[in-house]
Design a protein around this motif. Sequence first.
Motif, PDB file in Angstrom:
ATOM      1  N   UNK A  65      38.529  44.329  48.895  1.00 52.18           N
ATOM      2  CA  UNK A  65      39.196  45.590  48.586  1.00 52.18           C
ATOM      3  C   UNK A  65      38.441  46.726  49.263  1.00 52.18           C
ATOM      4  N   UNK A  66      39.155  47.610  49.911  1.00 50.09           N
ATOM      5  CA  UNK A  66      38.508  48.737  50.581  1.00 50.09           C
ATOM      6  C   UNK A  66      37.812  49.643  49.573  1.00 50.09           C
ATOM      7  N   UNK A  67      38.396  49.787  48.367  1.00 45.24           N
ATOM      8  CA  UNK A  67      37.866  50.715  47.374  1.00 45.24           C
ATOM      9  C   UNK A  67      36.495  50.297  46.842  1.00 45.24           C
ATOM     10  N   UNK A  68      36.337  49.041  46.445  1.00 41.40           N
ATOM     11  CA  UNK A  68      35.072  48.639  45.822  1.00 41.40           C
ATOM     12  C   UNK A  68      34.456  47.371  46.413  1.00 41.40           C
ATOM     13  N   UNK A  69      34.995  46.892  47.522  1.00 44.08           N
ATOM     14  CA  UNK A  69      34.464  45.732  48.258  1.00 44.08           C
ATOM     15  C   UNK A  69      34.623  44.400  47.517  1.00 44.08           C
ATOM     16  N   UNK A  70      35.338  44.391  46.375  1.00 40.17           N
ATOM     17  CA  UNK A  70      35.523  43.146  45.629  1.00 40.17           C
ATOM     18  C   UNK A  70      36.325  42.144  46.467  1.00 40.17           C
ATOM     19  N   UNK A  71      35.883  40.890  46.497  1.00 43.99           N
ATOM     20  CA  UNK A  71      36.560  39.834  47.225  1.00 43.99           C
ATOM     21  C   UNK A  71      37.761  39.349  46.419  1.00 43.99           C
ATOM     22  N   UNK A  72      38.939  39.337  47.047  1.00 42.13           N
ATOM     23  CA  UNK A  72      40.149  38.839  46.401  1.00 42.13           C
ATOM     24  C   UNK A  72      40.810  37.794  47.285  1.00 42.13           C
ATOM     25  N   UNK A  73      41.538  36.912  46.634  1.00 43.01           N
ATOM     26  CA  UNK A  73      42.352  35.921  47.344  1.00 43.01           C
ATOM     27  C   UNK A  73      43.806  36.155  46.973  1.00 43.01           C
ATOM     28  N   UNK A  74      44.642  36.222  48.009  1.00 43.44           N
ATOM     29  CA  UNK A  74      46.079  36.408  47.826  1.00 43.44           C
ATOM     30  C   UNK A  74      46.782  35.138  48.284  1.00 43.44           C
ATOM     31  N   UNK A  75      47.742  34.669  47.510  1.00 44.45           N
ATOM     32  CA  UNK A  75      48.445  33.426  47.799  1.00 44.45           C
ATOM     33  C   UNK A  75      49.898  33.755  48.121  1.00 44.45           C
ATOM     34  N   UNK A  76      50.321  33.462  49.364  1.00 43.16           N
ATOM     35  CA  UNK A  76      51.666  33.765  49.823  1.00 43.16           C
ATOM     36  C   UNK A  76      52.448  32.475  50.033  1.00 43.16           C
ATOM     37  N   UNK A  77      53.664  32.412  49.489  1.00 42.09           N
ATOM     38  CA  UNK A  77      54.531  31.245  49.635  1.00 42.09           C
ATOM     39  C   UNK A  77      54.728  30.950  51.123  1.00 42.09           C
TER      40      UNK A  77
END
Length: 160
Positions: A72-84
């Motif tokens: 995330x640009x705001x707080x650098x938290x690592x996220x995973x997004x799952x797209x069909x």
Amino acid sequence: FGSAFSIGFDGTNGWSQSDQGIRELDGAHLSRLKQEADFSSSLNLREKYQNLRVIGKLPVGDHQAYVVQGNLSADKRLERLFFDTESGLLLRIFFRETTPLGPLPEETDFDDYRDVNGIKLPFSVLHLGSDRSYKDVCSEILQNTPVDDARFGRPVDSPK
């Protein structure tokens, strides 16, 4: 079960209301509520995330999904997004919330996509967290409908 709970955000302040009363939200709770209230943030992933990259494919329910990871640009938290892999629709967002107990998993699942004025929107959103889990189910989604600002304000405490 059976108790009423509501949560609100007026653009600056957040609050929750339950049978125990009303409380102001702050810290991680307020930050998460701000992110959930920003409906347009998912429209431009390159602004919201840094270092986006596809890291593989995994099943999500009955679907195969591309897993895209970014900070995330705001707080650098690592996220995973799952797209069909077939529709390209977002099925899940996963991250670990930093807490005094260590990192705890948070997940949001999107389902029951329907066409709303030419845009596919999820009518079912399941939020699974370490401190709360709930499901938002919509029967109807309206766009560009006026809403009284008072609906987003903190409720008045009722006398005991």
